[in-house]
Design a protein around this motif. Structure first.
Motif, PDB file in Angstrom:
ATOM      1  N   SER A  11       0.795  -1.312   0.119  1.00  0.00           N
ATOM      2  CA  SER A  11       0.409   0.146   0.014  1.00  0.00           C
ATOM      3  C   SER A  11       1.094   1.136  -0.052  1.00  0.00           C
ATOM      4  O   SER A  11       0.447   2.682  -0.296  1.00  0.00           O
ATOM      5  CB  SER A  11      -1.256  -0.139   0.948  1.00  0.00           C
ATOM      6  OG  SER A  11      -0.224   0.389   2.798  1.00  0.00           O
ATOM      7  N   GLY A  12       1.949   1.025   0.400  1.00  0.00           N
ATOM      8  CA  GLY A  12       3.382   1.996   0.124  1.00  0.00           C
ATOM      9  C   GLY A  12       2.914   2.738   1.756  1.00  0.00           C
ATOM     10  O   GLY A  12       3.318   3.966   2.206  1.00  0.00           O
ATOM     11  N   LEU A  13       1.555   2.554   2.901  1.00  0.00           N
ATOM     12  CA  LEU A  13       1.592   3.244   3.786  1.00  0.00           C
ATOM     13  C   LEU A  13       1.882   1.880   5.033  1.00  0.00           C
ATOM     14  O   LEU A  13       2.531   0.919   5.138  1.00  0.00           O
ATOM     15  CB  LEU A  13      -0.044   3.440   4.077  1.00  0.00           C
ATOM     16  CG  LEU A  13      -0.826   4.092   3.078  1.00  0.00           C
ATOM     17  CD1 LEU A  13      -2.009   4.273   3.810  1.00  0.00           C
ATOM     18  CD2 LEU A  13      -0.234   5.912   3.114  1.00  0.00           C
ATOM     19  N   ILE A  14       2.883   2.481   6.030  1.00  0.00           N
ATOM     20  CA  ILE A  14       3.234   2.153   7.438  1.00  0.00           C
ATOM     21  C   ILE A  14       1.830   1.316   8.318  1.00  0.00           C
ATOM     22  O   ILE A  14       1.249   2.491   8.080  1.00  0.00           O
ATOM     23  CB  ILE A  14       4.468   3.062   8.347  1.00  0.00           C
ATOM     24  CG1 ILE A  14       5.045   3.204   7.576  1.00  0.00           C
ATOM     25  CG2 ILE A  14       4.580   1.849   9.451  1.00  0.00           C
ATOM     26  CD1 ILE A  14       6.159   3.541   7.750  1.00  0.00           C
ATOM     27  N   GLU A  15       1.522   0.100   8.142  1.00  0.00           N
ATOM     28  CA  GLU A  15       0.731  -0.122   8.835  1.00  0.00           C
ATOM     29  C   GLU A  15       1.089  -0.787  10.310  1.00  0.00           C
ATOM     30  O   GLU A  15       1.755  -1.241  10.233  1.00  0.00           O
ATOM     31  CB  GLU A  15       0.650  -1.722   8.155  1.00  0.00           C
ATOM     32  CG  GLU A  15      -0.255  -2.219   6.722  1.00  0.00           C
ATOM     33  CD  GLU A  15      -1.214  -1.337   6.533  1.00  0.00           C
ATOM     34  OE1 GLU A  15      -1.905  -0.890   7.427  1.00  0.00           O
ATOM     35  OE2 GLU A  15      -2.106  -1.017   4.999  1.00  0.00           O
ATOM     36  N   VAL A  16       0.097  -0.163  11.297  1.00  0.00           N
ATOM     37  CA  VAL A  16      -0.087  -0.501  12.287  1.00  0.00           C
ATOM     38  C   VAL A  16      -1.190  -1.746  13.228  1.00  0.00           C
ATOM     39  O   VAL A  16      -2.595  -0.627  12.735  1.00  0.00           O
ATOM     40  CB  VAL A  16       0.380   1.403  12.903  1.00  0.00           C
ATOM     41  CG1 VAL A  16       0.216   1.427  14.980  1.00  0.00           C
ATOM     42  CG2 VAL A  16       1.401   1.921  12.237  1.00  0.00           C
ATOM     43  N   LEU A  17      -1.074  -1.597  14.425  1.00  0.00           N
ATOM     44  CA  LEU A  17      -1.611  -2.218  15.218  1.00  0.00           C
ATOM     45  C   LEU A  17      -1.953  -2.207  16.269  1.00  0.00           C
ATOM     46  O   LEU A  17       0.088  -1.778  17.019  1.00  0.00           O
ATOM     47  CB  LEU A  17      -0.940  -4.366  15.178  1.00  0.00           C
ATOM     48  CG  LEU A  17      -1.681  -5.052  16.102  1.00  0.00           C
ATOM     49  CD1 LEU A  17      -3.758  -4.871  15.936  1.00  0.00           C
ATOM     50  CD2 LEU A  17      -1.520  -6.093  16.358  1.00  0.00           C
ATOM     51  N   VAL A  18      -2.491  -1.125  16.540  1.00  0.00           N
ATOM     52  CA  VAL A  18      -2.688  -0.803  17.912  1.00  0.00           C
ATOM     53  C   VAL A  18      -3.073  -1.940  19.276  1.00  0.00           C
ATOM     54  O   VAL A  18      -4.246  -1.877  19.163  1.00  0.00           O
ATOM     55  CB  VAL A  18      -3.308   0.622  17.963  1.00  0.00           C
ATOM     56  CG1 VAL A  18      -3.994   1.140  19.765  1.00  0.00           C
ATOM     57  CG2 VAL A  18      -3.375   1.332  16.896  1.00  0.00           C
ATOM     58  N   VAL A  19      -2.563  -2.091  20.267  1.00  0.00           N
ATOM     59  CA  VAL A  19      -2.611  -2.436  21.336  1.00  0.00           C
ATOM     60  C   VAL A  19      -2.939  -2.257  22.962  1.00  0.00           C
ATOM     61  O   VAL A  19      -1.360  -1.791  22.781  1.00  0.00           O
ATOM     62  CB  VAL A  19      -1.752  -4.196  21.015  1.00  0.00           C
ATOM     63  CG1 VAL A  19      -1.970  -5.351  22.102  1.00  0.00           C
ATOM     64  CG2 VAL A  19      -1.427  -4.915  19.512  1.00  0.00           C
ATOM     65  N   ASP A  20      -4.113  -2.528  23.154  1.00  0.00           N
ATOM     66  CA  ASP A  20      -4.235  -1.600  24.078  1.00  0.00           C
ATOM     67  C   ASP A  20      -5.145  -2.539  25.146  1.00  0.00           C
ATOM     68  O   ASP A  20      -6.930  -2.130  24.625  1.00  0.00           O
ATOM     69  CB  ASP A  20      -4.391   0.173  24.480  1.00  0.00           C
ATOM     70  CG  ASP A  20      -4.504   0.930  25.254  1.00  0.00           C
ATOM     71  OD1 ASP A  20      -5.089   0.050  26.361  1.00  0.00           O
ATOM     72  OD2 ASP A  20      -3.299   1.354  26.020  1.00  0.00           O
ATOM     73  N   ASP A  21      -5.406  -2.959  26.862  1.00  0.00           N
ATOM     74  CA  ASP A  21      -6.551  -3.438  26.813  1.00  0.00           C
ATOM     75  C   ASP A  21      -7.581  -2.340  27.612  1.00  0.00           C
ATOM     76  O   ASP A  21      -8.705  -3.022  27.394  1.00  0.00           O
ATOM     77  CB  ASP A  21      -6.115  -3.794  28.783  1.00  0.00           C
ATOM     78  CG  ASP A  21      -6.322  -3.125  28.942  1.00  0.00           C
ATOM     79  OD1 ASP A  21      -5.517  -1.762  29.013  1.00  0.00           O
ATOM     80  OD2 ASP A  21      -5.781  -2.600  31.062  1.00  0.00           O
ATOM     81  N   ASP A  22      -7.447  -1.192  26.928  1.00  0.00           N
ATOM     82  CA  ASP A  22      -8.375  -0.474  27.650  1.00  0.00           C
ATOM     83  C   ASP A  22      -9.182  -0.129  25.754  1.00  0.00           C
ATOM     84  O   ASP A  22      -8.615   1.093  25.266  1.00  0.00           O
ATOM     85  CB  ASP A  22      -8.168   0.623  27.808  1.00  0.00           C
ATOM     86  CG  ASP A  22      -9.678   2.078  28.115  1.00  0.00           C
ATOM     87  OD1 ASP A  22     -10.426   2.223  27.106  1.00  0.00           O
ATOM     88  OD2 ASP A  22      -9.611   2.592  29.546  1.00  0.00           O
TER      89      ASP A  22
END
Length: 236
Positions: A11-22
């Motif tokens: 995609s040309g974009l940096i893919e981010v996984l957000v991990v937070d219990d809240d």
């Protein structure tokens, strides 16, 4: 570092996984990520198991990882990911601020560590540092000392976030100068920055020097036919 066909995968974009219990905090962090050019939220997870399941079936270049998760700690998750052969990059985003946890994060290979609570500007600086690191590594081959210094400077993610500004400096003004430089097609003089940011030349010069010291701005010299060379600045 992960590797792929472009700066952020196909995609040309940096893919981010957000991990937070809240879940609410995860949504806020995801919204922050979505505001930074070049980044896209690939998904959200609220437990270590959910994060692992996402990475088993999908892709993320970067994980913003909370340490306090309901089923295991973030650092324990990083250890499991490495054992399973996942080399996704990690930025810790957590309220854990004891030195032992910070040191363990470094030993586990976390590229950055952002302490809650933080501002959008603080997270943006970490993400921009990460993007700079990917660009520095994209060329491959061998690196001279100058390039090695730039790579490690990018990992450090030096920034001018509110908590890191010297006394007497404004985060808003630093952001103004930063946005002027980022929006420019080439290096600018202190006077040009001042005019575009509606600041005095003296103020612009002061913030440019600050950003240069933190590694966010590159200084170059433009030589004319006579007189002293002009200092020009561009965003790294």
């Amino acid at each position: 570092m992960t590797s792929d066909t472009g700066p952020g995968g196909l995609s040309g974009l940096i893919e981010v996984l957000v991990v937070d219990d809240d879940a609410r905090v995860a949504r806020v962090n995801a919204a922050y990520v979505g505001k930074v050019p070049g980044f896209r939220v690939a998904g959200q997870a609220h437990t270590a198991a959910d994060a692992l399941a996402f990475l088993e079936r999908g892709h993320a270049d970067l994980v913003l990882l909370d340490h306090y998760l309901p089923d295991e700690t973030g650092l324990a998750l990083v250890g499991r990911l490495r054992q399973l052969g996942h080399h996704t990059d990690i930025i810790m985003v957590t309220a854990a601020r004891d030195i032992g946890t910070v040191q363990a994060a470094m030993r586990h290979g976390a590229l950055q560590y952002l302490v809650k609570p933080f501002t959008f500007a603080g997270l943006r600086a970490k993400l921009e540092g990460y993007a700079a690191l990917r660009r520095a590594l994209a060329s491959g081959g061998e690196a001279g000392q100058d390039q090695v210094d730039r790579i490690f400077g990018a990992v450090g993610g030096a920034s001018a976030g509110p908590a890191e500004l010297p006394k007497g400096h404004s985060a808003l003004t630093a952001d103004l100068v930063r946005e002027v430089l980022r929006g420019s097609d080439g290096p600018l003089s202190a006077q040009e920055v001042a005019e575009r940011a509606s600041l005095s030349r003296q103020t612009a010069q002061r913030y440019l020097k600050l950003l240069e010291r933190t590694g966010r701005v590159r200084l170059s010299l433009k030589y004319g036919e006579t007189g002293r060379p002009e200092h020009r600045y561009d965003w790294v």
